[in-house]
Design a protein around this motif. Structure first.
Motif, PDB file in Angstrom:
ATOM      1  N   LYS A   2       0.825  -1.204   0.000  1.00 56.15           N
ATOM      2  CA  LYS A   2       0.000   0.000   0.000  1.00 56.15           C
ATOM      3  C   LYS A   2       0.864   1.260   0.000  1.00 56.15           C
ATOM      4  O   LYS A   2       0.542   2.250  -0.654  1.00 56.15           O
ATOM      5  CB  LYS A   2      -0.941   0.001   1.209  1.00 56.15           C
ATOM      6  CG  LYS A   2      -2.010  -1.078   1.159  1.00 56.15           C
ATOM      7  CD  LYS A   2      -2.924  -0.981   2.355  1.00 56.15           C
ATOM      8  CE  LYS A   2      -4.007  -2.040   2.312  1.00 56.15           C
ATOM      9  NZ  LYS A   2      -4.922  -1.972   3.460  1.00 56.15           N
ATOM     10  N   LYS A 193     -11.465  -7.415  -2.929  1.00 57.05           N
ATOM     11  CA  LYS A 193     -10.383  -6.563  -2.440  1.00 57.05           C
ATOM     12  C   LYS A 193     -10.103  -5.449  -3.455  1.00 57.05           C
ATOM     13  O   LYS A 193     -10.464  -5.556  -4.629  1.00 57.05           O
ATOM     14  CB  LYS A 193      -9.123  -7.401  -2.206  1.00 57.05           C
ATOM     15  CG  LYS A 193      -9.336  -8.578  -1.246  1.00 57.05           C
ATOM     16  CD  LYS A 193      -9.616  -8.070   0.140  1.00 57.05           C
ATOM     17  CE  LYS A 193      -9.710  -9.182   1.191  1.00 57.05           C
ATOM     18  NZ  LYS A 193      -9.501 -10.534   0.794  1.00 57.05           N
ATOM     19  N   TRP A 195      -6.887  -3.364  -3.906  1.00 46.76           N
ATOM     20  CA  TRP A 195      -5.561  -2.908  -4.316  1.00 46.76           C
ATOM     21  C   TRP A 195      -4.971  -3.782  -5.418  1.00 46.76           C
ATOM     22  O   TRP A 195      -5.205  -4.988  -5.461  1.00 46.76           O
ATOM     23  CB  TRP A 195      -4.612  -2.893  -3.117  1.00 46.76           C
ATOM     24  CG  TRP A 195      -4.979  -1.877  -2.079  1.00 46.76           C
ATOM     25  CD1 TRP A 195      -5.707  -2.093  -0.940  1.00 46.76           C
ATOM     26  CD2 TRP A 195      -4.665  -0.487  -2.086  1.00 46.76           C
ATOM     27  NE1 TRP A 195      -5.855  -0.935  -0.227  1.00 46.76           N
ATOM     28  CE2 TRP A 195      -5.222   0.074  -0.909  1.00 46.76           C
ATOM     29  CE3 TRP A 195      -3.952   0.346  -2.957  1.00 46.76           C
ATOM     30  CZ2 TRP A 195      -5.090   1.432  -0.593  1.00 46.76           C
ATOM     31  CZ3 TRP A 195      -3.817   1.684  -2.642  1.00 46.76           C
ATOM     32  CH2 TRP A 195      -4.395   2.213  -1.479  1.00 46.76           C
ATOM     33  N   GLN A 224      -4.719  -7.793  -5.057  1.00 40.95           N
ATOM     34  CA  GLN A 224      -5.061  -8.211  -3.705  1.00 40.95           C
ATOM     35  C   GLN A 224      -6.192  -9.230  -3.709  1.00 40.95           C
ATOM     36  O   GLN A 224      -6.228 -10.137  -2.873  1.00 40.95           O
ATOM     37  CB  GLN A 224      -5.454  -6.993  -2.868  1.00 40.95           C
ATOM     38  CG  GLN A 224      -5.684  -7.295  -1.401  1.00 40.95           C
ATOM     39  CD  GLN A 224      -6.160  -6.084  -0.613  1.00 40.95           C
ATOM     40  OE1 GLN A 224      -6.620  -5.095  -1.194  1.00 40.95           O
ATOM     41  NE2 GLN A 224      -6.045  -6.147   0.700  1.00 40.95           N
ATOM     42  N   TRP A 228      -2.424 -11.576  -4.045  1.00 43.94           N
ATOM     43  CA  TRP A 228      -1.115 -11.047  -4.449  1.00 43.94           C
ATOM     44  C   TRP A 228      -0.268 -12.066  -5.216  1.00 43.94           C
ATOM     45  O   TRP A 228       0.937 -11.880  -5.354  1.00 43.94           O
ATOM     46  CB  TRP A 228      -0.325 -10.514  -3.262  1.00 43.94           C
ATOM     47  CG  TRP A 228      -0.951  -9.359  -2.563  1.00 43.94           C
ATOM     48  CD1 TRP A 228      -1.394  -9.338  -1.274  1.00 43.94           C
ATOM     49  CD2 TRP A 228      -1.203  -8.047  -3.098  1.00 43.94           C
ATOM     50  NE1 TRP A 228      -1.912  -8.095  -0.966  1.00 43.94           N
ATOM     51  CE2 TRP A 228      -1.810  -7.288  -2.069  1.00 43.94           C
ATOM     52  CE3 TRP A 228      -0.996  -7.439  -4.339  1.00 43.94           C
ATOM     53  CZ2 TRP A 228      -2.191  -5.951  -2.253  1.00 43.94           C
ATOM     54  CZ3 TRP A 228      -1.371  -6.121  -4.518  1.00 43.94           C
ATOM     55  CH2 TRP A 228      -1.951  -5.393  -3.486  1.00 43.94           C
TER      56      TRP A 228
END
Length: 280
Positions: A2, A193, A195, A224, A228
């Motif tokens: 992040k 999610k 990101w 995400q 990942w």
């Protein structure tokens, strides 16, 4: 992760807000010609026209392994030049979009597996050997009717609206490295999610006369919502007739990791492709 993404957003925002250096700046222009917007060669969802034969060894769809086909239609182009100086620095607003359809090639119906859509409004700022991009990106995906009917599936309605920030740095020769990230402020299915990030490199080597020029690209994407796990794309091939205004490429591609098809983005797949790509 992040912190890295936030730093990209902050860097792009600062650069966009600062005036271009140099006293002599050209006036504003609408629909300029030229190659103002960056293009990621090995990204399978970069807006361009393409046709690929896909050899799937470990599929994300219910078909599993086999031969599939994928057709893409898209383009990104500059809309408005805010400022530009003689040294080649500029601030440009663009627009882009694309659609990709994946089909099973091993039955007579040629079942339509899924369709992916992308829409972008990027703001590109070039300073010296570095280009910064900030923009709104939309992604969505839809199962094909034949595929859903064959396997009795319900559509999940994958969709993302996101703020995307990227940095592109020119390296030695014709090579370019890039990295960036995105935050989705609207996601479907609910609970997805938010990101994501990407990193990669691409470039070309010396020409074979006026006929072709070899190129290569490595693109890594991390989401995400896919825990990942890296989405890996390696693409090598030839830029055909490199002196022409349109970039036509033929390439071999290897993919591993989460599927680029939005409906299957949480599932891994492995495939190789041979295809042709046209960047207008």
């Amino acid at each position: 992760m992040k912190r890295i993404i936030f730093s990209v957003f902050a860097s792009v925002t600062v650069v966009v807000g600062a005036p271009l250096p140099g006293a002599a700046q050209q006036g504003h222009r609408i629909l300029p010609g030229g190659d103002y917007l960056p293009s990621i060669w090995a990204d399978p969802r970069e807006p361009r026209t393409s046709a690929k034969l896909v050899i799937v060894t470990d599929g994300a769809s219910q078909f599993g392994s086999g031969v599939e086909g994928e057709a893409g239609l898209g383009r990104a182009f500059p809309v408005y030049v805010f400022s530009e100086n003689p040294s080649g620095d500029y601030v440009v607003l663009g627009i882009g979009g694309g659609v990709w359809g994946r089909f099973n090639m091993e039955n007579q119906r040629r079942d339509h597996i899924s369709t992916d859509w992308v829409f972008r409004i990027p703001l590109a700022v070039k300073r010296g050997n570095t280009l910064f991009q900030l923009g709104y990106f939309h992604k969505s995906s839809h199962l094909g009717d034949e595929y859903a009917e064959r396997f009795g599936l319900e559509v999940s309605g994958y969709s993302r609206d996101e703020l995307n920030g990227m940095v592109f740095a020119n390296l030695a020769g014709d090579f370019q490295a890039y990295w960036g990230g995105a935050y989705a402020f609207n996601t479907r299915p609910s609970g997805s999610k938010r990101w994501a990030s990407v990193v990669g490199i691409h470039g070309s080597a010396s020409r074979f006369g006026a006929v072709a020029r070899p190129f290569g690209g490595l693109h890594l994407a991390f989401d995400q919502d896919s825990s990942w796990r890296p989405q890996f794309h390696l693409q090598v091939g030839l830029i055909l007739l490199p002196n022409q205004p349109r970039r036509v490429r033929t390439a071999l591609e290897l993919h591993g990791g989460p599927s680029p098809q939005g409906e299957f983005h949480r599932l891994d797949e492995t495939y190789a492709t041979v295809g042709i790509y046209i960047d207008f």
